[in-house]
Design a protein around this motif. Structure first.
Motif, PDB file in Angstrom:
ATOM      1  N   PHE A 157       8.348  -0.463  -7.556  1.00 27.53           N
ATOM      2  CA  PHE A 157       7.513  -0.924  -8.447  1.00 27.53           C
ATOM      3  C   PHE A 157       7.351  -2.221  -8.141  1.00 27.53           C
ATOM      4  O   PHE A 157       6.452  -2.955  -9.296  1.00 27.53           O
ATOM      5  CB  PHE A 157       8.519  -0.613  -9.814  1.00 27.53           C
ATOM      6  N   LEU A 158       7.457  -2.892  -6.964  1.00 28.15           N
ATOM      7  CA  LEU A 158       7.409  -4.358  -6.854  1.00 28.15           C
ATOM      8  C   LEU A 158       6.519  -4.562  -5.469  1.00 28.15           C
ATOM      9  O   LEU A 158       6.734  -4.007  -4.618  1.00 28.15           O
ATOM     10  CB  LEU A 158       8.670  -5.230  -6.730  1.00 28.15           C
ATOM     11  N   CYS A 159       5.481  -5.639  -5.811  1.00 27.70           N
ATOM     12  CA  CYS A 159       4.775  -5.860  -4.655  1.00 27.70           C
ATOM     13  C   CYS A 159       5.437  -6.917  -3.810  1.00 27.70           C
ATOM     14  O   CYS A 159       6.104  -7.759  -4.298  1.00 27.70           O
ATOM     15  CB  CYS A 159       3.497  -6.655  -5.198  1.00 27.70           C
ATOM     16  N   PRO A 160       5.752  -6.769  -2.362  1.00 28.71           N
ATOM     17  CA  PRO A 160       6.831  -7.192  -1.522  1.00 28.71           C
ATOM     18  C   PRO A 160       6.197  -8.915  -1.183  1.00 28.71           C
ATOM     19  O   PRO A 160       6.838  -9.657  -1.044  1.00 28.71           O
ATOM     20  CB  PRO A 160       6.664  -6.757  -0.255  1.00 28.71           C
ATOM     21  N   SER A 161       4.775  -8.733  -1.530  1.00 26.80           N
ATOM     22  CA  SER A 161       4.114 -10.206  -1.330  1.00 26.80           C
ATOM     23  C   SER A 161       4.507 -10.975  -2.572  1.00 26.80           C
ATOM     24  O   SER A 161       4.249 -12.266  -2.311  1.00 26.80           O
ATOM     25  CB  SER A 161       2.669 -10.190  -1.242  1.00 26.80           C
ATOM     26  N   ARG A 162       5.257 -10.596  -3.911  1.00 29.03           N
ATOM     27  CA  ARG A 162       5.475 -11.129  -4.779  1.00 29.03           C
ATOM     28  C   ARG A 162       6.825 -11.666  -4.659  1.00 29.03           C
ATOM     29  O   ARG A 162       7.418 -12.691  -4.869  1.00 29.03           O
ATOM     30  CB  ARG A 162       5.078 -10.533  -5.985  1.00 29.03           C
ATOM     31  N   ARG A 163       7.737 -10.452  -4.764  1.00 31.84           N
ATOM     32  CA  ARG A 163       9.145 -10.646  -5.099  1.00 31.84           C
ATOM     33  C   ARG A 163      10.043  -9.385  -4.417  1.00 31.84           C
ATOM     34  O   ARG A 163       9.330  -8.265  -4.215  1.00 31.84           O
ATOM     35  CB  ARG A 163       9.334 -10.628  -6.691  1.00 31.84           C
ATOM     36  N   THR A 164      11.360  -9.614  -4.780  1.00 30.66           N
ATOM     37  CA  THR A 164      12.021  -8.506  -4.258  1.00 30.66           C
ATOM     38  C   THR A 164      12.861  -7.916  -5.447  1.00 30.66           C
ATOM     39  O   THR A 164      12.561  -8.471  -6.650  1.00 30.66           O
ATOM     40  CB  THR A 164      13.205  -8.879  -3.300  1.00 30.66           C
ATOM     41  N   THR A 165      13.739  -6.817  -5.254  1.00 34.57           N
ATOM     42  CA  THR A 165      14.420  -6.362  -6.368  1.00 34.57           C
ATOM     43  C   THR A 165      15.383  -7.341  -6.874  1.00 34.57           C
ATOM     44  O   THR A 165      15.985  -7.198  -8.030  1.00 34.57           O
ATOM     45  CB  THR A 165      15.435  -5.064  -5.887  1.00 34.57           C
ATOM     46  N   ALA A 193       0.925  -1.202   0.007  1.00 34.71           N
ATOM     47  CA  ALA A 193      -0.019  -0.017  -0.211  1.00 34.71           C
ATOM     48  C   ALA A 193       0.789   1.331   0.054  1.00 34.71           C
ATOM     49  O   ALA A 193       0.439   2.418  -0.747  1.00 34.71           O
ATOM     50  CB  ALA A 193      -0.923   0.052   1.207  1.00 34.71           C
ATOM     51  N   ASN A 194       2.001   1.174   0.867  1.00 33.04           N
ATOM     52  CA  ASN A 194       3.068   2.083   0.726  1.00 33.04           C
ATOM     53  C   ASN A 194       3.622   2.440  -0.698  1.00 33.04           C
ATOM     54  O   ASN A 194       3.666   3.618  -1.009  1.00 33.04           O
ATOM     55  CB  ASN A 194       4.015   1.955   1.877  1.00 33.04           C
ATOM     56  N   ASN A 195       3.847   1.461  -1.427  1.00 37.15           N
ATOM     57  CA  ASN A 195       4.308   1.497  -2.730  1.00 37.15           C
ATOM     58  C   ASN A 195       3.477   2.274  -3.606  1.00 37.15           C
ATOM     59  O   ASN A 195       3.904   3.176  -4.417  1.00 37.15           O
ATOM     60  CB  ASN A 195       4.738   0.321  -3.253  1.00 37.15           C
ATOM     61  N   LEU A 196       2.163   1.970  -3.429  1.00 40.05           N
ATOM     62  CA  LEU A 196       0.981   2.645  -4.253  1.00 40.05           C
ATOM     63  C   LEU A 196       0.860   4.057  -3.914  1.00 40.05           C
ATOM     64  O   LEU A 196       0.593   4.831  -4.764  1.00 40.05           O
ATOM     65  CB  LEU A 196      -0.322   1.845  -4.048  1.00 40.05           C
ATOM     66  N   LEU A 197       0.906   4.460  -2.547  1.00 40.91           N
ATOM     67  CA  LEU A 197       0.944   5.767  -2.107  1.00 40.91           C
ATOM     68  C   LEU A 197       2.069   6.626  -2.665  1.00 40.91           C
ATOM     69  O   LEU A 197       1.889   7.784  -3.216  1.00 40.91           O
ATOM     70  CB  LEU A 197       0.933   5.775  -0.501  1.00 40.91           C
ATOM     71  N   GLN A 198       3.293   5.799  -2.697  1.00 44.60           N
ATOM     72  CA  GLN A 198       4.521   6.609  -3.364  1.00 44.60           C
ATOM     73  C   GLN A 198       4.224   6.852  -4.904  1.00 44.60           C
ATOM     74  O   GLN A 198       4.679   8.041  -5.340  1.00 44.60           O
ATOM     75  CB  GLN A 198       5.630   5.943  -3.275  1.00 44.60           C
ATOM     76  N   LEU A 199       3.670   5.800  -5.595  1.00 42.00           N
ATOM     77  CA  LEU A 199       3.467   6.140  -6.991  1.00 42.00           C
ATOM     78  C   LEU A 199       2.212   7.257  -7.145  1.00 42.00           C
ATOM     79  O   LEU A 199       2.323   7.816  -8.057  1.00 42.00           O
ATOM     80  CB  LEU A 199       2.918   4.680  -7.636  1.00 42.00           C
ATOM     81  N   GLY A 200       1.429   7.211  -6.179  1.00 38.20           N
ATOM     82  CA  GLY A 200       0.318   7.945  -6.172  1.00 38.20           C
ATOM     83  C   GLY A 200       0.833   9.470  -6.122  1.00 38.20           C
ATOM     84  O   GLY A 200       0.641  10.530  -7.100  1.00 38.20           O
ATOM     85  N   ALA A 251      -4.656  -9.009 -10.939  1.00 37.49           N
ATOM     86  CA  ALA A 251      -4.805 -10.102 -10.010  1.00 37.49           C
ATOM     87  C   ALA A 251      -3.732  -9.934  -8.928  1.00 37.49           C
ATOM     88  O   ALA A 251      -2.801  -8.867  -9.230  1.00 37.49           O
ATOM     89  CB  ALA A 251      -4.219 -11.421 -10.713  1.00 37.49           C
ATOM     90  N   SER A 252      -3.946 -10.078  -7.905  1.00 40.73           N
ATOM     91  CA  SER A 252      -3.286  -9.995  -6.509  1.00 40.73           C
ATOM     92  C   SER A 252      -2.666 -11.110  -5.717  1.00 40.73           C
ATOM     93  O   SER A 252      -3.626 -12.227  -5.766  1.00 40.73           O
ATOM     94  CB  SER A 252      -4.158  -9.111  -5.611  1.00 40.73           C
ATOM     95  N   PRO A 253      -1.398 -11.227  -5.122  1.00 41.11           N
ATOM     96  CA  PRO A 253      -1.106 -12.098  -4.260  1.00 41.11           C
ATOM     97  C   PRO A 253      -1.781 -11.890  -3.006  1.00 41.11           C
ATOM     98  O   PRO A 253      -1.633 -13.053  -2.304  1.00 41.11           O
ATOM     99  CB  PRO A 253       0.400 -11.963  -4.324  1.00 41.11           C
ATOM    100  N   HIS A 254      -2.018 -10.822  -2.557  1.00 44.82           N
ATOM    101  CA  HIS A 254      -2.971 -10.798  -1.301  1.00 44.82           C
ATOM    102  C   HIS A 254      -3.978 -11.657  -1.020  1.00 44.82           C
ATOM    103  O   HIS A 254      -5.141 -11.643  -1.966  1.00 44.82           O
ATOM    104  CB  HIS A 254      -3.153  -9.204  -1.055  1.00 44.82           C
ATOM    105  N   PRO A 255      -4.378 -12.196   0.052  1.00 44.49           N
ATOM    106  CA  PRO A 255      -5.410 -13.150  -0.205  1.00 44.49           C
ATOM    107  C   PRO A 255      -6.815 -12.993   0.105  1.00 44.49           C
ATOM    108  O   PRO A 255      -7.647 -13.507  -0.509  1.00 44.49           O
ATOM    109  CB  PRO A 255      -5.122 -14.010   1.286  1.00 44.49           C
TER     110      PRO A 255
END
Length: 281
Positions: free
Chosen positions: A110-118, A48-55, A236-240
């Motif tokens: 740019f990356l969702c941490p529930s999926r992957r890292t840099t 959510a913080n990533n998306l806020l920063q992109l916003g 699609a999301s990795p979040h449950p």
């Protein structure tokens, strides 16, 4: 015969050792779901913080140019690059501006941490919705557009406008459907087996020449592990439980994976004249 002296240490019997091991196994089994839940909550907060920063970056871009960037990654001849390229200077990535074509580097935001890292390299996990003329079937195909969806749009006469969409500003979005009713970014579909960056339409944030790399079907939403064909075309999301998504007002809210196509259409279009939630299905 050796008789143990009073107070001398005594070893564990085999039965006692097995009991201790069984108790440890039970405790681990009980604690593991809690640990996983804590980890996912932390990842969700970071996402959510990533998306806020992109916003924030998108709003700064709009404030400077009076319009949002539009995703031009279908055009290999683009001189301005992708949506992500447009935001580099607003995310303290100025060093990548001159080298984004030849040597893009991973960006954590740019990356969702529930999926992957840099460690996956210069990939991205968030995308905008395609214009409805591309995904098909809307009330007014030549009018309904997403804010960041790109330049390829069907004209009123049915012909294709490959490039040339000038972009839209915050004032226009606020005047038409409203910024709190309009999506900017959400999660693009990536199957868990493809988190390492080997999936279709996952070439990276600097990639040019694909219809779908940073855009997804505006009507479709599910989970990353859903058994559906062409997941790479979906949101699609990795979040449950639900997918965090960025709205045009800069807020991040969750969309249930069961959100209907009708609702998704209304959320992605900034100019269809339909708002939420009062007229939601």
């Amino acid at each position: 015969m050796c008789v143990p002296q009073p107070g001398s240490p005594r070893g564990f019997t085999l039965i006692e050792l097995l009991v201790v091991i069984a108790i440890i196994v039970i405790l681990i089994a009980l604690l593991l779901p809690a640990v996983q839940k804590v980890r996912e909550n932390a990842n969700r907060t970071q996402c959510a913080n990533n998306l806020l920063q992109l916003g924030i970056a998108l709003h700064h871009y709009e404030s400077t140019r009076q319009k949002f960037p539009n995703e031009d990654d279908w055009n290999p001849a683009s001189t301005t690059g992708t949506l992500y390229v447009a935001l580099l200077s607003y995310l303290e990535q100025d060093n990548q501006v001159p080298t984004w074509r030849t040597n893009p580097q991973p960006v954590k935001t740019f990356l969702c941490p529930s999926r992957r890292t840099t460690a996956v390299g210069p990939r991205d996990d968030y995308a905008a919705g395609h214009h409805f003329s591309i995904v098909g079937g809307s009330r007014n195909e030549h009018q309904e557009r997403s804010i960041l969806g790109g330049t390829m749009v069907r004209r009123a006469d049915g012909t294709i406008e490959p490039y040339g969409f000038a972009g839209v500003g915050l004032e226009t979005v606020a005047r038409l459907d409203g910024t709190s009713n309009t999506l900017l970014l959400a999660h693009k579909g990536v199957r868990p087996a493809e988190y390492r960056g080997n999936g279709p339409n996952d070439q990276g944030w600097a990639h040019l020449g694909s219809w779908w790399e940073h855009k997804r079907h505006a009507l479709r939403i599910t989970r990353d592990d859903a058994p559906v064909a062409n997941l790479a075309d979906w949101f699609a999301s990795p979040h449950p439980d639900a997918m965090p998504a960025l709205f045009a007002d800069g807020s991040v809210r969750s969309l249930a994976h069961s959100t209907s196509a009708t609702t998704m259409r209304r959320l992605w279009s900034y100019n269809d004249g339909l708002t939420l939630p009062t007229d939601a299905p």
